[in-house]
Design a protein around this motif. Structure first.
Motif, PDB file in Angstrom:
ATOM      1  N   LYS A  53       1.326  -0.979  -0.026  1.00 52.60           N
ATOM      2  CA  LYS A  53       0.260  -0.269   0.000  1.00 52.60           C
ATOM      3  C   LYS A  53       1.131   1.229   0.187  1.00 52.60           C
ATOM      4  N   ALA A  54       2.349   0.640   0.995  1.00 50.58           N
ATOM      5  CA  ALA A  54       3.189   2.295   1.168  1.00 50.58           C
ATOM      6  C   ALA A  54       3.769   2.962  -0.974  1.00 50.58           C
ATOM      7  N   GLN A  55       4.050   1.792  -1.158  1.00 51.28           N
ATOM      8  CA  GLN A  55       4.248   1.749  -2.424  1.00 51.28           C
ATOM      9  C   GLN A  55       3.465   2.247  -3.922  1.00 51.28           C
ATOM     10  N   LEU A  56       1.986   1.682  -3.253  1.00 48.24           N
ATOM     11  CA  LEU A  56       0.704   2.299  -4.482  1.00 48.24           C
ATOM     12  C   LEU A  56       0.413   3.700  -4.239  1.00 48.24           C
ATOM     13  N   THR A  57       0.874   4.088  -3.004  1.00 52.37           N
ATOM     14  CA  THR A  57       0.660   5.254  -2.748  1.00 52.37           C
ATOM     15  C   THR A  57       1.884   6.495  -3.329  1.00 52.37           C
ATOM     16  N   LEU A  79      -8.993   3.584  -3.942  1.00 54.94           N
ATOM     17  CA  LEU A  79      -9.983   2.779  -3.244  1.00 54.94           C
ATOM     18  C   LEU A  79      -8.611   2.037  -2.224  1.00 54.94           C
ATOM     19  N   TYR A  80      -7.847   1.639  -3.218  1.00 53.63           N
ATOM     20  CA  TYR A  80      -7.052   0.798  -2.150  1.00 53.63           C
ATOM     21  C   TYR A  80      -5.449   1.492  -1.259  1.00 53.63           C
ATOM     22  N   ILE A  81      -5.905   2.796  -1.600  1.00 53.48           N
ATOM     23  CA  ILE A  81      -5.103   2.985  -0.456  1.00 53.48           C
ATOM     24  C   ILE A  81      -5.436   3.873   0.706  1.00 53.48           C
ATOM     25  N   ASN A  82      -7.199   3.829   0.727  1.00 48.92           N
ATOM     26  CA  ASN A  82      -7.798   4.620   1.344  1.00 48.92           C
ATOM     27  C   ASN A  82      -8.431   6.141   1.081  1.00 48.92           C
ATOM     28  N   GLU A  83      -8.269   6.757  -0.387  1.00 51.00           N
ATOM     29  CA  GLU A  83      -8.081   7.831  -0.928  1.00 51.00           C
ATOM     30  C   GLU A  83     -10.091   7.949  -0.377  1.00 51.00           C
ATOM     31  N   SER A 104     -14.222   5.675  -0.658  1.00 50.33           N
ATOM     32  CA  SER A 104     -14.777   4.981   0.198  1.00 50.33           C
ATOM     33  C   SER A 104     -15.193   4.148  -0.876  1.00 50.33           C
ATOM     34  N   GLU A 105     -15.455   2.937  -0.694  1.00 48.52           N
ATOM     35  CA  GLU A 105     -16.500   2.343  -1.518  1.00 48.52           C
ATOM     36  C   GLU A 105     -17.910   3.303  -2.383  1.00 48.52           C
ATOM     37  N   GLU A 106     -18.313   3.158  -1.228  1.00 47.30           N
ATOM     38  CA  GLU A 106     -19.515   4.012  -1.953  1.00 47.30           C
ATOM     39  C   GLU A 106     -19.376   5.337  -2.767  1.00 47.30           C
ATOM     40  N   GLN A 107     -18.310   6.122  -2.616  1.00 45.55           N
ATOM     41  CA  GLN A 107     -18.422   6.700  -3.052  1.00 45.55           C
ATOM     42  C   GLN A 107     -17.385   6.229  -4.469  1.00 45.55           C
ATOM     43  N   PHE A 108     -16.700   5.162  -4.743  1.00 43.84           N
ATOM     44  CA  PHE A 108     -16.300   5.333  -5.670  1.00 43.84           C
ATOM     45  C   PHE A 108     -17.193   3.784  -6.796  1.00 43.84           C
ATOM     46  N   PHE A 109     -18.152   3.512  -6.469  1.00 40.86           N
ATOM     47  CA  PHE A 109     -19.104   3.194  -6.608  1.00 40.86           C
ATOM     48  C   PHE A 109     -20.492   3.863  -7.381  1.00 40.86           C
ATOM     49  N   ARG A 110     -20.391   5.439  -6.910  1.00 38.49           N
ATOM     50  CA  ARG A 110     -20.776   6.448  -6.981  1.00 38.49           C
ATOM     51  C   ARG A 110     -20.653   7.437  -8.208  1.00 38.49           C
ATOM     52  N   ASP A 111     -19.441   7.701  -8.107  1.00 34.29           N
ATOM     53  CA  ASP A 111     -18.714   7.814  -9.030  1.00 34.29           C
ATOM     54  C   ASP A 111     -18.864   7.277 -10.271  1.00 34.29           C
ATOM     55  N   ILE A 112     -18.554   5.595 -10.654  1.00 25.28           N
ATOM     56  CA  ILE A 112     -18.940   4.969 -11.903  1.00 25.28           C
ATOM     57  C   ILE A 112     -20.272   5.549 -12.666  1.00 25.28           C
ATOM     58  N   MET A 113     -21.464   5.180 -11.598  1.00 24.44           N
ATOM     59  CA  MET A 113     -22.343   5.570 -11.960  1.00 24.44           C
ATOM     60  C   MET A 113     -22.771   6.958 -12.840  1.00 24.44           C
ATOM     61  N   LEU A 114     -21.677   7.733 -11.823  1.00 24.10           N
ATOM     62  CA  LEU A 114     -22.199   9.989 -12.360  1.00 24.10           C
ATOM     63  C   LEU A 114     -21.180   9.514 -13.279  1.00 24.10           C
ATOM     64  N   GLU A 141     -13.808  -3.775 -13.800  1.00 23.57           N
ATOM     65  CA  GLU A 141     -12.834  -3.958 -13.297  1.00 23.57           C
ATOM     66  C   GLU A 141     -12.556  -3.304 -11.778  1.00 23.57           C
ATOM     67  N   GLY A 142     -13.929  -2.665 -11.197  1.00 22.64           N
ATOM     68  CA  GLY A 142     -14.437  -2.127 -10.205  1.00 22.64           C
ATOM     69  C   GLY A 142     -14.068  -3.552  -9.170  1.00 22.64           C
ATOM     70  N   TYR A 143     -14.944  -4.605  -9.422  1.00 22.08           N
ATOM     71  CA  TYR A 143     -15.563  -5.329  -8.960  1.00 22.08           C
ATOM     72  C   TYR A 143     -14.163  -6.404  -8.556  1.00 22.08           C
ATOM     73  N   PHE A 144     -13.642  -7.181  -9.990  1.00 17.73           N
ATOM     74  CA  PHE A 144     -12.722  -7.270 -10.148  1.00 17.73           C
ATOM     75  C   PHE A 144     -11.379  -7.199  -9.075  1.00 17.73           C
ATOM     76  N   TYR A 145     -11.049  -5.870  -8.545  1.00 16.91           N
ATOM     77  CA  TYR A 145      -9.973  -5.208  -7.759  1.00 16.91           C
ATOM     78  C   TYR A 145     -10.214  -5.496  -6.253  1.00 16.91           C
ATOM     79  N   LEU A 146     -12.162  -4.660  -6.416  1.00 18.21           N
ATOM     80  CA  LEU A 146     -12.391  -5.470  -4.715  1.00 18.21           C
ATOM     81  C   LEU A 146     -12.276  -6.114  -4.436  1.00 18.21           C
ATOM     82  N   ALA A 147     -12.565  -7.473  -5.406  1.00 24.23           N
ATOM     83  CA  ALA A 147     -12.393  -8.836  -4.684  1.00 24.23           C
ATOM     84  C   ALA A 147     -11.007  -9.142  -4.632  1.00 24.23           C
ATOM     85  N   LYS A 148     -10.164  -8.551  -5.234  1.00 25.64           N
ATOM     86  CA  LYS A 148      -8.889  -9.378  -4.458  1.00 25.64           C
ATOM     87  C   LYS A 148      -8.779  -8.761  -3.151  1.00 25.64           C
ATOM     88  N   ARG A 149      -9.141  -6.929  -3.279  1.00 28.67           N
ATOM     89  CA  ARG A 149      -8.821  -6.591  -1.892  1.00 28.67           C
ATOM     90  C   ARG A 149      -9.268  -7.533   0.105  1.00 28.67           C
TER      91      ARG A 149
END
Length: 303
Positions: free
Chosen positions: A193-197, A215-219, A221-231, A245-253
């Motif tokens: 996470k530090a490297q990705l940040t 989403l991975y580095i907690n910048e 929330s999941e709720e806002q992430f999906f809200r942004d996708i829809m908008l 993409e979103g569901y796959f990488y969230l599944a990995k998390r």
């Protein structure tokens, strides 16, 4: 955790999403509570794809085709079949293409992806090596070999490939994301996470994939992430792609956190939009197969 917060979709939510992704912030705030998962209408074969297949079949009936012509035509039909999710037919076409012209790096590359999907990692390494021998600048093969090495548990070699791939374009979020997944296995969650940040901070942040990194580095929330996708999705196809993409990488998390039931649900959702040509769709099935094998082994051990 995910399995406690996100409930099955209601009929009202499904009707909203089937309306063609014409949503506004007011619509989302009023009618879409965020314990419901957004979904897109699954992608369907287009008329253009069907016509293309029919034309290719007609061309193959001609008796004046050279071997080079046949190699190209079978390759193109394989790509169409692959985009339609007809993987066995696509693989047959790619093999036919190689029989007429064995010096095709793109064909070896996609066959390597197929081998990875089926857990045939040694065959995948050989296919990607063949691609890079024919074209040493083939960056997709470099990335795909790194992913195959990751799934094969060879994290040091995977990191080598994916670091080089990332350094070739530090603004490509997906290069950073796959490198992060390898580093989670190799160095642990917090170090990765530090490297990705750091990589996120050093990027131009223009690629949409950086939203997943946030989403991975907690910048975000999941709720806002999906809200942004829809908008921000312009149409149903883009919505399906981003949700894949979103569901796959969230599944990995969630999988990294040990919440396997949530990961399974999300991998299934990653596949639900029929975005067959995305690596996230391709490897969601592999992830589900690996989880099923692990559960079966655990059951055998307990018995």
């Amino acid at each position: 955790m995910l399995k406690n917060r996100w409930l099955p979709l209601t009929v009202a939510c499904s009707l909203l999403l089937l309306s063609g992704c014409q949503t506004t912030s007011q619509t989302i705030e009023v009618t879409q509570p965020w314990h419901l998962l957004p979904m897109a209408v699954p992608l369907q074969p287009t008329t253009q794809q069907e016509v293309q297949l029919a034309r290719i079949d007609q061309i193959l009936l001609r008796d004046d085709l050279t071997d080079q012509d046949k190699a190209q035509i079978y390759y193109e039909r394989g790509l169409v079949n692959d985009n339609l999710g007809l993987r066995d037919l696509a693989r047959l076409d790619f093999n036919r293409s190689l029989s007429f012209n064995p010096a095709q790096p793109d064909v070896f590359n996609i066959l390597g992806v197929y081998f990875t999907q089926n857990g045939l990692y040694d065959a995948a390494y050989e296919a990607f090596d063949s691609t890079l021998e024919l074209d040493e600048s083939h960056q997709f093969a470099e990335r795909n070999r790194g992913i195959a090495l990751y799934y094969g548990g060879r994290y040091m070699l995977a990191e080598r490939d994916l670091i080089k791939h990332y350094n070739d374009n530090v603004n490509d979020a997906y290069r950073a994301l796959w490198l992060y997944l390898v580093e989670v296995e190799k160095d642990g969650l917090e170090a990765a996470k530090a490297q990705l940040t750091t990589r996120y901070a050093n990027s131009d942040k223009q690629d949409w994939g950086w939203e997943i990194a946030k989403l991975y580095i907690n910048e975000v929330s999941e709720e806002q992430f999906f809200r942004d996708i829809m908008l921000t999705s312009q149409n149903n196809a883009q919505l399906a792609q981003r949700l894949c993409e979103g569901y796959f990488y969230l599944a990995k998390r969630y999988q990294a956190l040990g919440d396997i039931s949530s990961a399974v649900a999300l991998y299934k959702l990653a596949m639900s939009g029929n975005v067959y040509d995305y690596v996230e769709h391709r490897y969601a099935m592999l992830e589900l197969s690996r989880i099923a094998q692990q559960v079966a082994q655990q059951s055998l051990s307990k018995s």
